[in-house]
Motif scaffolding. Structure first.
Motif, PDB file in Angstrom:
ATOM      1  N   GLY A 141     -61.192  61.820 -27.474  1.00  0.00           N
ATOM      2  CA  GLY A 141     -60.631  60.796 -26.590  1.00  0.00           C
ATOM      3  C   GLY A 141     -61.495  59.543 -26.606  1.00  0.00           C
ATOM      4  N   THR A 142     -62.807  59.740 -26.608  1.00  0.00           N
ATOM      5  CA  THR A 142     -63.738  58.604 -26.623  1.00  0.00           C
ATOM      6  C   THR A 142     -63.641  57.864 -27.951  1.00  0.00           C
ATOM      7  N   ILE A 143     -63.557  58.628 -29.040  1.00  0.00           N
ATOM      8  CA  ILE A 143     -63.391  58.002 -30.363  1.00  0.00           C
ATOM      9  C   ILE A 143     -62.102  57.179 -30.392  1.00  0.00           C
ATOM     10  N   HIS A 144     -61.020  57.748 -29.856  1.00  0.00           N
ATOM     11  CA  HIS A 144     -59.735  57.020 -29.840  1.00  0.00           C
ATOM     12  C   HIS A 144     -59.839  55.705 -29.067  1.00  0.00           C
ATOM     13  N   LEU A 145     -60.485  55.771 -27.899  1.00  0.00           N
ATOM     14  CA  LEU A 145     -60.600  54.553 -27.071  1.00  0.00           C
ATOM     15  C   LEU A 145     -61.365  53.463 -27.816  1.00  0.00           C
ATOM     16  N   ILE A 146     -62.500  53.841 -28.409  1.00  0.00           N
ATOM     17  CA  ILE A 146     -63.324  52.842 -29.105  1.00  0.00           C
ATOM     18  C   ILE A 146     -62.570  52.290 -30.311  1.00  0.00           C
ATOM     19  N   LYS A 147     -61.968  53.201 -31.072  1.00  0.00           N
ATOM     20  CA  LYS A 147     -61.222  52.806 -32.269  1.00  0.00           C
ATOM     21  C   LYS A 147     -60.148  51.764 -31.924  1.00  0.00           C
ATOM     22  N   ALA A 148     -59.458  51.993 -30.796  1.00  0.00           N
ATOM     23  CA  ALA A 148     -58.356  51.095 -30.425  1.00  0.00           C
ATOM     24  C   ALA A 148     -58.854  49.778 -29.836  1.00  0.00           C
ATOM     25  N   ALA A 149     -59.990  49.810 -29.149  1.00  0.00           N
ATOM     26  CA  ALA A 149     -60.470  48.595 -28.466  1.00  0.00           C
ATOM     27  C   ALA A 149     -61.337  47.710 -29.367  1.00  0.00           C
ATOM     28  N   LEU A 150     -62.026  48.338 -30.323  1.00  0.00           N
ATOM     29  CA  LEU A 150     -63.031  47.615 -31.110  1.00  0.00           C
ATOM     30  C   LEU A 150     -62.533  46.390 -31.878  1.00  0.00           C
ATOM     31  N   PRO A 151     -61.381  46.483 -32.558  1.00  0.00           N
ATOM     32  CA  PRO A 151     -60.941  45.296 -33.315  1.00  0.00           C
ATOM     33  C   PRO A 151     -60.865  44.047 -32.433  1.00  0.00           C
ATOM     34  N   TYR A 152     -60.392  44.229 -31.190  1.00  0.00           N
ATOM     35  CA  TYR A 152     -60.302  43.084 -30.269  1.00  0.00           C
ATOM     36  C   TYR A 152     -61.687  42.654 -29.796  1.00  0.00           C
ATOM     37  N   MET A 153     -62.550  43.654 -29.550  1.00  0.00           N
ATOM     38  CA  MET A 153     -63.898  43.319 -29.062  1.00  0.00           C
ATOM     39  C   MET A 153     -64.666  42.527 -30.120  1.00  0.00           C
ATOM     40  N   LYS A 154     -64.473  42.901 -31.390  1.00  0.00           N
ATOM     41  CA  LYS A 154     -65.203  42.234 -32.466  1.00  0.00           C
ATOM     42  C   LYS A 154     -64.739  40.801 -32.686  1.00  0.00           C
ATOM     43  N   ARG A 155     -63.503  40.514 -32.275  1.00  0.00           N
ATOM     44  CA  ARG A 155     -62.950  39.182 -32.501  1.00  0.00           C
ATOM     45  C   ARG A 155     -63.601  38.112 -31.630  1.00  0.00           C
ATOM     46  N   ARG A 156     -64.315  38.561 -30.554  1.00  0.00           N
ATOM     47  CA  ARG A 156     -65.002  37.573 -29.730  1.00  0.00           C
ATOM     48  C   ARG A 156     -66.003  36.860 -30.634  1.00  0.00           C
TER      49      ARG A 156
ATOM     50  N   ILE B 187     -65.713  51.302 -20.694  1.00  0.00           N
ATOM     51  CA  ILE B 187     -66.437  52.472 -20.171  1.00  0.00           C
ATOM     52  C   ILE B 187     -65.597  53.727 -20.423  1.00  0.00           C
ATOM     53  N   CYS B 188     -66.037  54.526 -21.392  1.00  0.00           N
ATOM     54  CA  CYS B 188     -65.317  55.756 -21.740  1.00  0.00           C
ATOM     55  C   CYS B 188     -65.837  56.854 -20.826  1.00  0.00           C
ATOM     56  N   ASN B 189     -65.130  57.068 -19.739  1.00  0.00           N
ATOM     57  CA  ASN B 189     -65.640  57.942 -18.675  1.00  0.00           C
ATOM     58  C   ASN B 189     -64.794  59.212 -18.499  1.00  0.00           C
ATOM     59  N   GLN B 190     -63.562  59.220 -19.093  1.00  0.00           N
ATOM     60  CA  GLN B 190     -62.700  60.398 -18.885  1.00  0.00           C
ATOM     61  C   GLN B 190     -63.435  61.651 -19.351  1.00  0.00           C
TER      62      GLN B 190
END
Ligand SMILES: NC(=O)C1=CN([C@@H]2O[C@H](COP(=O)(O)OP(=O)(O)OC[C@H]3O[C@@H](n4cnc5c(N)ncnc54)[C@H](OP(=O)(O)O)[C@@H]3O)[C@@H](O)[C@H]2O)C=CC1
Ligand SMILES: CCCCCCCCCCCCCCCC(=O)[C@@H](N)CO
Length: 324
Positions: free
Chosen positions: A145-160, A116-119
């Motif tokens: 900031g939102t782009i940074h959060l998604i960019k950093a989290a996505l590789p792990y999220m996609k691995r599911r 949740i990108c809420n900042q």
């Protein structure tokens, strides 16, 4: 008599057939996104809406992580969530403007199921009076900031691989659906999230990741208290077109929307009307909502034009008053 019943049959079957047609075509398909036992990561989770979200997600049995800059406010948030829910939560201090910092946090936090990108920061002021630095900080924190959060989290999220859908939710604002006097930079940063969300959903659907966009009205938070100290009078008058809400109410709408895999999440009745007025090319998972959007489009546009008329009258009146 026979023509009468035939007419009735037609009147009733047309909308039903239309809904069936909509049910058949709406994309992405409706899904449920469970929260319990999953890793929910909330940026801006130390205050206001984000903190209310952290409380609620922990209450529902999620593993919660929150991120913000100020370490002592993070500690306070951790204490308050843990003491009221009995669930342990993780805190991360980072500035979302710094991609390296954000990446380090995501590497440490482990795979996220619901991001949740809420900042967000908001300083209302007339365009000509606002400094470029203030404008840049809104765009940097709210959009980059939102782009940074998604960019950093996505590789792990996609691995599911299998399992229930994951979710990325972006906190926009009603000022991200309609431009509002005094919000030139803020509205730009929040409108941008819509383009980001629409494009991202098309890319992530094949990875079973749902994107949500939340559009709250004025919400009673520490951020709003600060904002109100310098809000132009006209901005206050226009923003009053939508009734204000409590952070817990917005958090509840947000979490329920995420769990139902909704793309657009509205928070109050005005927000619901606004979502019909601005349905545009956003995805709609609900055939019933798609039906309402189509049927109500014309009349809601008339309401929107009337509202704009009153906003412009407010601006003119204020301008004439200032000249006196
Ligand atoms: N309140 C309102 O009226 C409305 C708010 N919204 C949106 O909802 C979101 C939350 O608002 P609200 O709860 O009022 O805000 P608050 O000001 O109460 O909280 C903002 C949070 O974001 C964090 N934050 C701010 N800047 C950064 C940064 N650079 N890096 C990391 N974290 C940061 C803050 O922590 P710290 O400062 O320690 O970093 C804090 O945790 C925002 O995106 C806002 O635009 C939308 C509509 C209405
Ligand atoms: C067609 C029918 C329309 C229905 C009514 C629409 C009313 C729109 C009002 C917009 C208000 C914007 C508030 C922004 C809050 C915010 O983000 C700041 N507090 C900063 O955080």
């Amino acid at each position: 008599m026979a023509t009468h019943s035939l007419l009735w049959l037609l009147i009733i079957s047309c909308p039903v057939l239309f809904i069936v047609f909509l049910w058949w075509i709406v994309q992405p398909r409706p899904v449920k996104v469970p929260i319990k036992g999953r890793h929910v990561f909330i940026s801006g989770g130390s205050s206001g809406i984000g903190l209310a979200l952290a409380h609620m997600a922990a209450q529902e049995g999620a593993r919660v992580s929150i991120l913000a800059r100020n370490a002592s406010r993070l500690e306070e948030a951790k204490e308050s969530v843990e003491s009221s829910t009995g669930q342990e939560i993780k805190i991360y201090s980072a500035d979302v403007r710094n991609f390296e910092e954000v990446k380090k946090v995501m590497d440490e936090a482990g795979p996220v199921d619901v991001l949740i990108c809420n900042q967000g920061v908001f300083t209302p002021q007339e365009f000509e009076l606002q400094s470029v630095d203030t404008m840049r900080s809104m765009v940097d924190i709210n959009l980059m900031g939102t782009i940074h959060l998604i960019k950093a989290a996505l590789p792990y999220m996609k691995r599911r691989r299998n399992g229930p859908p994951a979710s990325i939710a972006l906190m926009s604002s009603q000022a991200g659906q309609v431009g509002v006097y005094g919000y030139t930079a803020y509205s730009s940063s929040k409108f941008a999230l819509r383009g980001l969300a629409e494009a991202l959903q098309q890319e992530l659907i094949v990875h079973n990741i749902r994107v949500s966009l939340i559009f709250p009205p004025d919400t009673n938070t520490p951020g709003l208290v600060e904002e109100n100290k310098m809000k132009p009078e006209v901005t206050k008058l226009i923003a009053a077109s939508s009734s204000s809400m409590e952070a817990t109410e917005v958090a509840e709408k947000t979490l329920n929307g995420i769990k139902s895999g909704k793309f657009i999440i509205t928070c109050n009745f005005d927000g619901f009307m606004l979502s019909i007025a601005t349905a545009g090319m956003s995805p709609q998972t609900s055939p019933i909502m798609a039906f309402v959007e189509v049927i109500a489009a014309g009349i809601v546009r008339i309401v929107a034009l009337c509202l704009l008329w009153s906003w412009y009258s407010t601006v003119h009146k204020w301008h004439n008053h200032q000249k006196k």
